[in-house]
Design an enzyme around this catalytic site. Structure first.
Site, PDB file in Angstrom:
ATOM      1  N   ASP A 198      94.059  41.124   6.313  1.00 21.24           N
ATOM      2  CA  ASP A 198      95.153  42.073   6.528  1.00 21.24           C
ATOM      3  C   ASP A 198      94.614  43.464   6.900  1.00 21.24           C
ATOM      4  O   ASP A 198      93.539  43.856   6.448  1.00 21.24           O
ATOM      5  CB  ASP A 198      95.986  42.162   5.238  1.00 21.24           C
ATOM      6  CG  ASP A 198      97.339  42.820   5.471  1.00 21.24           C
ATOM      7  OD1 ASP A 198      97.727  43.003   6.637  1.00 21.24           O
ATOM      8  OD2 ASP A 198      98.000  43.154   4.477  1.00 21.24           O
ATOM      9  N   THR A 236     104.427  32.175   8.923  1.00 18.31           N
ATOM     10  CA  THR A 236     105.756  31.839   9.473  1.00 18.31           C
ATOM     11  C   THR A 236     106.540  33.137   9.712  1.00 18.31           C
ATOM     12  O   THR A 236     107.291  33.248  10.672  1.00 18.31           O
ATOM     13  CB  THR A 236     106.541  30.917   8.495  1.00 18.31           C
ATOM     14  OG1 THR A 236     106.358  31.397   7.171  1.00 18.31           O
ATOM     15  CG2 THR A 236     106.060  29.494   8.549  1.00 18.31           C
ATOM     16  N   GLU A 237     106.324  34.135   8.850  1.00 19.43           N
ATOM     17  CA  GLU A 237     107.029  35.422   8.986  1.00 19.43           C
ATOM     18  C   GLU A 237     106.523  36.226  10.198  1.00 19.43           C
ATOM     19  O   GLU A 237     107.264  37.025  10.772  1.00 19.43           O
ATOM     20  CB  GLU A 237     106.864  36.274   7.719  1.00 19.43           C
ATOM     21  CG  GLU A 237     107.557  35.724   6.478  1.00 19.43           C
ATOM     22  CD  GLU A 237     106.873  34.504   5.858  1.00 19.43           C
ATOM     23  OE1 GLU A 237     105.658  34.298   6.089  1.00 19.43           O
ATOM     24  OE2 GLU A 237     107.560  33.738   5.159  1.00 19.43           O
ATOM     25  N   ASN A 238     105.273  36.015  10.588  1.00 20.24           N
ATOM     26  CA  ASN A 238     104.710  36.759  11.724  1.00 20.24           C
ATOM     27  C   ASN A 238     105.437  36.470  13.040  1.00 20.24           C
ATOM     28  O   ASN A 238     105.343  37.249  13.990  1.00 20.24           O
ATOM     29  CB  ASN A 238     103.211  36.467  11.906  1.00 20.24           C
ATOM     30  CG  ASN A 238     102.331  37.120  10.860  1.00 20.24           C
ATOM     31  OD1 ASN A 238     101.228  36.657  10.576  1.00 20.24           O
ATOM     32  ND2 ASN A 238     102.799  38.221  10.267  1.00 20.24           N
ATOM     33  N   TRP A 239     106.198  35.342  13.103  1.00 17.95           N
ATOM     34  CA  TRP A 239     106.974  35.060  14.324  1.00 17.95           C
ATOM     35  C   TRP A 239     108.010  36.156  14.574  1.00 17.95           C
ATOM     36  O   TRP A 239     108.485  36.317  15.689  1.00 17.95           O
ATOM     37  CB  TRP A 239     107.695  33.703  14.211  1.00 17.95           C
ATOM     38  CG  TRP A 239     106.799  32.519  14.325  1.00 17.95           C
ATOM     39  CD1 TRP A 239     106.468  31.652  13.320  1.00 17.95           C
ATOM     40  CD2 TRP A 239     106.110  32.038  15.494  1.00 17.95           C
ATOM     41  NE1 TRP A 239     105.622  30.674  13.794  1.00 17.95           N
ATOM     42  CE2 TRP A 239     105.389  30.876  15.117  1.00 17.95           C
ATOM     43  CE3 TRP A 239     106.036  32.466  16.825  1.00 17.95           C
ATOM     44  CZ2 TRP A 239     104.597  30.158  16.011  1.00 17.95           C
ATOM     45  CZ3 TRP A 239     105.255  31.750  17.727  1.00 17.95           C
ATOM     46  CH2 TRP A 239     104.544  30.609  17.317  1.00 17.95           C
ATOM     47  N   GLY A 263      96.449  46.228  12.074  1.00 16.10           N
ATOM     48  CA  GLY A 263      97.347  47.224  12.670  1.00 16.10           C
ATOM     49  C   GLY A 263      97.016  48.632  12.186  1.00 16.10           C
ATOM     50  O   GLY A 263      96.931  49.579  12.981  1.00 16.10           O
ATOM     51  N   ARG A 321     107.556  39.336  14.484  1.00 14.07           N
ATOM     52  CA  ARG A 321     106.995  40.579  15.067  1.00 14.07           C
ATOM     53  C   ARG A 321     107.436  40.721  16.529  1.00 14.07           C
ATOM     54  O   ARG A 321     107.952  39.780  17.125  1.00 14.07           O
ATOM     55  CB  ARG A 321     105.469  40.534  15.004  1.00 14.07           C
ATOM     56  CG  ARG A 321     104.989  40.627  13.588  1.00 14.07           C
ATOM     57  CD  ARG A 321     103.516  40.951  13.529  1.00 14.07           C
ATOM     58  NE  ARG A 321     103.123  41.088  12.136  1.00 14.07           N
ATOM     59  CZ  ARG A 321     101.938  41.498  11.729  1.00 14.07           C
ATOM     60  NH1 ARG A 321     101.014  41.813  12.609  1.00 14.07           N
ATOM     61  NH2 ARG A 321     101.670  41.604  10.453  1.00 14.07           N
ATOM     62  N   ARG A 358      97.955  48.182  18.375  1.00 16.61           N
ATOM     63  CA  ARG A 358      97.721  47.192  17.311  1.00 16.61           C
ATOM     64  C   ARG A 358      96.806  46.058  17.785  1.00 16.61           C
ATOM     65  O   ARG A 358      95.977  45.555  17.024  1.00 16.61           O
ATOM     66  CB  ARG A 358      99.059  46.605  16.845  1.00 16.61           C
ATOM     67  CG  ARG A 358      99.962  47.604  16.151  1.00 16.61           C
ATOM     68  CD  ARG A 358     101.297  46.946  15.787  1.00 16.61           C
ATOM     69  NE  ARG A 358     101.121  45.802  14.912  1.00 16.61           N
ATOM     70  CZ  ARG A 358     100.911  45.901  13.597  1.00 16.61           C
ATOM     71  NH1 ARG A 358     100.856  47.082  13.020  1.00 16.61           N
ATOM     72  NH2 ARG A 358     100.751  44.819  12.862  1.00 16.61           N
TER      73      ARG A 358
HETATM   74  C1  FPP Z   1      96.884  41.138   9.782  1.00 18.33           C
HETATM   75  O1  FPP Z   1      96.897  42.470  10.227  1.00 18.33           O
HETATM   76  C2  FPP Z   1      96.366  40.252  10.759  1.00 18.33           C
HETATM   77  C3  FPP Z   1      97.048  39.364  11.555  1.00 18.33           C
HETATM   78  C4  FPP Z   1      98.501  39.093  11.489  1.00 18.33           C
HETATM   79  C5  FPP Z   1      96.318  38.598  12.570  1.00 18.33           C
HETATM   80  C6  FPP Z   1      95.171  37.752  12.060  1.00 18.33           C
HETATM   81  C7  FPP Z   1      93.887  37.782  12.489  1.00 18.33           C
HETATM   82  C8  FPP Z   1      93.080  37.860  13.587  1.00 18.33           C
HETATM   83  C9  FPP Z   1      93.392  38.404  14.897  1.00 18.33           C
HETATM   84  C10 FPP Z   1      91.739  37.392  13.520  1.00 18.33           C
HETATM   85  C11 FPP Z   1      91.629  35.917  13.300  1.00 18.33           C
HETATM   86  C12 FPP Z   1      91.490  35.101  14.455  1.00 18.33           C
HETATM   87  C13 FPP Z   1      91.429  33.742  14.425  1.00 18.33           C
HETATM   88  C14 FPP Z   1      91.057  33.031  15.647  1.00 18.33           C
HETATM   89  C15 FPP Z   1      91.679  32.942  13.225  1.00 18.33           C
HETATM   90  P1  FPP Z   1      98.297  43.208  10.404  1.00 18.33           P
HETATM   91  O2  FPP Z   1      98.664  43.145  11.829  1.00 18.33           O
HETATM   92  O3  FPP Z   1      99.298  42.631   9.460  1.00 18.33           O
HETATM   93  O4  FPP Z   1      97.888  44.662   9.985  1.00 18.33           O
HETATM   94  P2  FPP Z   1      98.809  45.773   9.308  1.00 18.33           P
HETATM   95  O5  FPP Z   1      99.278  45.206   7.993  1.00 18.33           O
HETATM   96  O6  FPP Z   1      97.866  46.918   9.125  1.00 18.33           O
HETATM   97  O7  FPP Z   1      99.913  46.071  10.251  1.00 18.33           O
END
Ligand code: FPP
Length: 231
Positions: free
Chosen positions: A18, A64-67, A21, A69, A31
């Site tokens: 995490d 699943t929640e990241n969809w 961003g 964004r 980001r």
């Molecule tokens: C969390 O940061 C990260 C993610 C949602 C993306 C996950 C990871 C990668 C790009 C590297 C892994 C790659 C592979 C191939 C497995 P955030 O965007 O939630 O950060 P924030 O909380 O600071 O906004």
């Protein structure tokens, strides 16, 4: 690390990566720039864990929640992660890494889904570290899915073992240590069933800055814990 602490290597480490961003925001970058560096950190962490003799590494890459964004960020992440995994395949072959994808990969665009599944198939019989990548993953959804599979078998009563063998992670031992970066103290729907007895380690470091030194700090903290499993 203090000379008196003997490093106990966990059999299975799970990581909530995490802070990409916020890492980018601090540098006035988009980001996606954070995700790009996050991918390098992921590759370095896989290398370090494999070199340390860790048997299983699970990473939470896309929930699943990241969809929910912004569409542009979701597309950029899909492309970055899929291409990153494909590009990293030869190195995983050299390191004898077995790959397992956990989650509802069917939600991915066919071109990415097919590319990912074929890398997974080619690495399935490797005998070194098992790398589990959670993609379109949610712990609750994983449990609901497991119960629905059992209902389809006609079951009216189930056991914990029945659930376990129907999880995406079937066959993978529970994580000994769960790490979360970026100063958040939440589990965010990650490995809800599997982490029942895991040790937790939280660090303020953003994922792009999580290097081998930070990994060793987490393992050192784990080494000092006394695990009793409720006994
Ligand atoms: C969390 O940061 C990260 C993610 C949602 C993306 C996950 C990871 C990668 C790009 C590297 C892994 C790659 C592979 C191939 C497995 P955030 O965007 O939630 O950060 P924030 O909380 O600071 O906004």
């Amino acid at each position: 690390m203090s000379e008196t602490t003997e490093l106990k290597i966990p059999r299975h480490i799970a990581i909530i990566m995490d802070g990409n961003g916020r890492w980018a925001k601090k540098r006035l970058l988009p980001r996606t720039a954070g995700h790009k560096v996050g991918l390098d950190t992921f590759v370095n962490t896989v290398d370090s864990c494999s070199d340390l003799g860790i048997e299983y590494l699970t990473v939470y890459a896309f929930s699943t929640e990241n969809w929910n964004r912004a569409t542009e960020e979701v597309s950029a992440l899909m492309e970055l992660m899929s291409k990153g995994i494909v590009k990293y395949e030869p190195e995983m072959v050299r390191k004898n890494i077995r790959l397992k994808l956990l989650g509802d990969i069917d939600r991915f665009e066919p071109k990415y889904r097919q590319a990912l599944r074929s890398v997974e198939e080619r690495l399935a019989n490797n005998t070194g570290m098992t790398l589990c990548i959670c993609l379109s993953y949610g712990g609750r959804q994983e449990l609901v899915n497991a119960v629905n599979r059992l209902l389809k078998e006609g079951r009216t009563e189930i056991t914990a073992e029945d659930i376990e063998r129907n999880l995406y992670s079937a066959g993978v031992p529970d994580p000994d240590l769960v790490v979360r970066t970026s100063g958040e103290y939440r589990i965010s729907n990650f490995l809800l069933w599997q982490s029942a007895y895991s040790e937790y380690y939280f660090t303020d470091v953003f994922w792009p800055d999580f290097d081998k030194k930070e990994l060793l700090k987490a393992i050192e903290s784990f080494s000092k814990r006394e695990r009793r499993f409720g006994r």
